[in-house]
Design an enzyme around this catalytic site. Structure first.
Site, mmCIF file in Angstrom:
data_model
loop_
_atom_site.group_PDB
_atom_site.id
_atom_site.type_symbol
_atom_site.label_atom_id
_atom_site.label_comp_id
_atom_site.label_asym_id
_atom_site.label_seq_id
_atom_site.Cartn_x
_atom_site.Cartn_y
_atom_site.Cartn_z
ATOM 1 N N ASP A 50 -6.148 -7.223 4.469
ATOM 2 C CA ASP A 50 -7.270 -6.652 3.732
ATOM 3 C C ASP A 50 -8.117 -7.782 3.152
ATOM 4 O O ASP A 50 -9.343 -7.808 3.287
ATOM 5 C CB ASP A 50 -6.739 -5.737 2.618
ATOM 6 C CG ASP A 50 -7.866 -5.117 1.813
ATOM 7 O OD1 ASP A 50 -8.824 -4.617 2.436
ATOM 8 O OD2 ASP A 50 -7.797 -5.147 0.567
ATOM 9 N N LYS A 59 3.932 -15.270 3.300
ATOM 10 C CA LYS A 59 4.173 -16.077 2.091
ATOM 11 C C LYS A 59 5.687 -16.303 2.031
ATOM 12 O O LYS A 59 6.373 -15.932 1.075
ATOM 13 C CB LYS A 59 3.629 -15.318 0.858
ATOM 14 C CG LYS A 59 3.626 -16.118 -0.434
ATOM 15 C CD LYS A 59 2.581 -17.222 -0.486
ATOM 16 C CE LYS A 59 2.793 -18.076 -1.732
ATOM 17 N NZ LYS A 59 1.909 -19.260 -1.768
ATOM 18 N N ASP A 107 -2.115 -18.415 1.457
ATOM 19 C CA ASP A 107 -3.050 -19.189 0.622
ATOM 20 C C ASP A 107 -3.717 -20.290 1.443
ATOM 21 O O ASP A 107 -4.942 -20.474 1.392
ATOM 22 C CB ASP A 107 -2.350 -19.746 -0.636
ATOM 23 C CG ASP A 107 -1.062 -20.503 -0.338
ATOM 24 O OD1 ASP A 107 -0.574 -20.429 0.817
ATOM 25 O OD2 ASP A 107 -0.535 -21.160 -1.248
ATOM 26 N N ASP A 159 -11.995 -9.432 4.733
ATOM 27 C CA ASP A 159 -13.242 -9.507 3.961
ATOM 28 C C ASP A 159 -13.747 -10.946 3.933
ATOM 29 O O ASP A 159 -14.941 -11.204 4.110
ATOM 30 C CB ASP A 159 -13.034 -9.055 2.498
ATOM 31 C CG ASP A 159 -13.400 -7.587 2.277
ATOM 32 O OD1 ASP A 159 -13.146 -6.772 3.194
ATOM 33 O OD2 ASP A 159 -13.914 -7.256 1.190
ATOM 34 N N TYR A 217 0.817 -1.211 0.000
ATOM 35 C CA TYR A 217 0.000 0.000 0.000
ATOM 36 C C TYR A 217 0.856 1.268 0.000
ATOM 37 O O TYR A 217 0.441 2.296 -0.525
ATOM 38 C CB TYR A 217 -0.903 0.038 1.238
ATOM 39 C CG TYR A 217 -2.178 -0.746 1.112
ATOM 40 C CD1 TYR A 217 -2.154 -2.136 0.978
ATOM 41 C CD2 TYR A 217 -3.409 -0.114 1.153
ATOM 42 C CE1 TYR A 217 -3.334 -2.855 0.897
ATOM 43 C CE2 TYR A 217 -4.593 -0.837 1.070
ATOM 44 C CZ TYR A 217 -4.543 -2.205 0.947
ATOM 45 O OH TYR A 217 -5.714 -2.917 0.869
#
Ligand code: IPM
Ligand code: MN
Length: 366
Positions: A247, A191, A223, A251, A143
């Site tokens: 983020d 990751k 993942d 959700d 970001y």
């Protein structure tokens, strides 16, 4: 607790103003009952600010935010600006206010509500009892990392995922401190099988964890984690993530609750804390009076907890929301398929919460 609390309200775009109005009303009724002095000031942010002042975060808004004790934000984003580059879009105002206020730890609780597990697309026996607190790093990663550019001549674009050791340390401490007061488990998401940033993230989290012998630490690849939180949401207590991973996963975790419209957030660690529901501006339903205000109302409860030290008042808002939901009141987003649900408007939902709050207080006083 500070008797006087100056709250800056930046309601923003789409459904932001509708849901924030209900949150402010709930705060006003808490103030009245407890004889607290909460002062509210409104300033524009996002698309509405671009239209009125040519900037998604006007200086007056930023200054008011820095002068306040807490900032309550609605939502930012509007389809009108879709063609603009990221730096000129409404979202740039949100990212800038986050950066200027300095809060780096974004707390996003997500849990299965009693009485609502039927409404999750997941089976009730999978979600019941789930209670996850995401701690999303909010000021680093893709970001904010430089360089970033879409070079139209080269037909190439890049962003940078960057973290310093200190940025990882400070957010990790917040996650472990919170886990110590909960079920004493931190799951750190990365990751590290592909990204150097994630390898440093994992090494740093492991190092900080040494200071918290009572809190268990586990690492998960992002993942795999996306799958695990759907399969076994009850396995997780505090989930620590970098900015983008948080983020996405927060959700996804809306599915546990049954609706993104129910999820609050608080951003702490900076000069002034920032409170915003997890949901966006939802332009498709804006202005229709059907948006779910409960995420914004629960966000107001987090404001009382983290900026005013009003633990009991925060808990009373949360239990009022639970009761309204248990009584069968639902916004359309949660009523899906449930014939007995009493679907009500944004303002009716807000009034119900206030009625229950006032009623509970009266019976407690008796
Ligand atoms: C959120 C939102 C924001 C984010 C957008 C609107 C910039 O999706 O708060 O989750 O990506 O952080
Ligand atoms: Mn998001």
């Amino acid at each position: 607790m500070a008797n006087k609390l100056n709250i800056l309200v930046v309601a923003g775009d789409g459904i932001g103003p509708e849901v924030t109005r209900e949150a402010v009303r709930v705060l006003q009724s808490v103030a009245e009952a407890g004889d607290y002095d909460f002062a509210f000031r409104n300033e524009p942010i996002g698309g509405v600010a671009i239209k009125a002042h040519g900037s998604p975060l006007p200086d007056t808004t930023l200054k008011a935010a820095l002068d306040s004790d807490a900032v309550l934000l609605g939502a930012v984003g509007s389809n009108e600006f879709n063609a603009l580059p990221p730096s000129q879009r409404p979202e740039a105002g949100l990212l800038k206010i986050r950066a200027e206020l300095g809060g780096f730890a974004n707390l996003r609780p997500s849990f299965a509500w009693p009485g609502l597990s039927q409404n999750s697309p997941l089976r009730a026996e999978v979600v019941e009892g789930a209670d996850i607190l995401f701690v999303r790093e909010l000021l680093g990663g893709l970001y904010f990392g430089a360089p970033r550019e879409w070079d139209k001549h080269k037909n190439e674009a890049w962003n940078t995922m960057r973290y310093t050791h200190d940025e990882v340390v400070r957010v990790t401490k917040v996650a472990f401190d919170l886990a110590g007061k909960r079920r004493k488990k931190v799951t750190s998401v990365d990751k590290a099988n592909v990204l150097e940033v994630s390898q440093m993230w994992r090494a740093t989290v492991t190092e900080v964890a040494q200071q918290y012998p009572d809190v268990a630490l586990e690492h998960q690849y992002v993942d795999a984690m996306a799958m695990h939180i759907m399969n076994q949401p009850r396995n997780y207590d505090v989930v620590l993530t970098e900015n983008l991973f948080g983020d996405i996963l927060s959700d996804e975790a809306g599915v546990i609750t049954g609706s993104l419209g129910m999820l609050p957030s608080a951003t702490i660690g900076g000069t002034v804390n920032l409170y915003e529901p997890v949901h966006g501006s939802a332009p498709d339903i804006a202005g229709k009076g059907i948006a779910n205000p409960l995420g914004a109302i629960l966000t107001a409860a987090m404001l009382l907890r983290y900026s005013a030290g009003l633990q009991e008042e925060a808990a009373s808002i949360e239990s009022a929301v639970k009761q309204v939901v248990a009584d069968g009141y639902r916004k359309a987003d949660l009523a899906r398929g449930d014939k007995s649900a009493k679907v009500s408007s944004t303002t009716e939902m807000g009034s119900k919460v206030r009625e229950v709050l006032v009623g509970n207080r009266a019976s407690a006083a008796r």
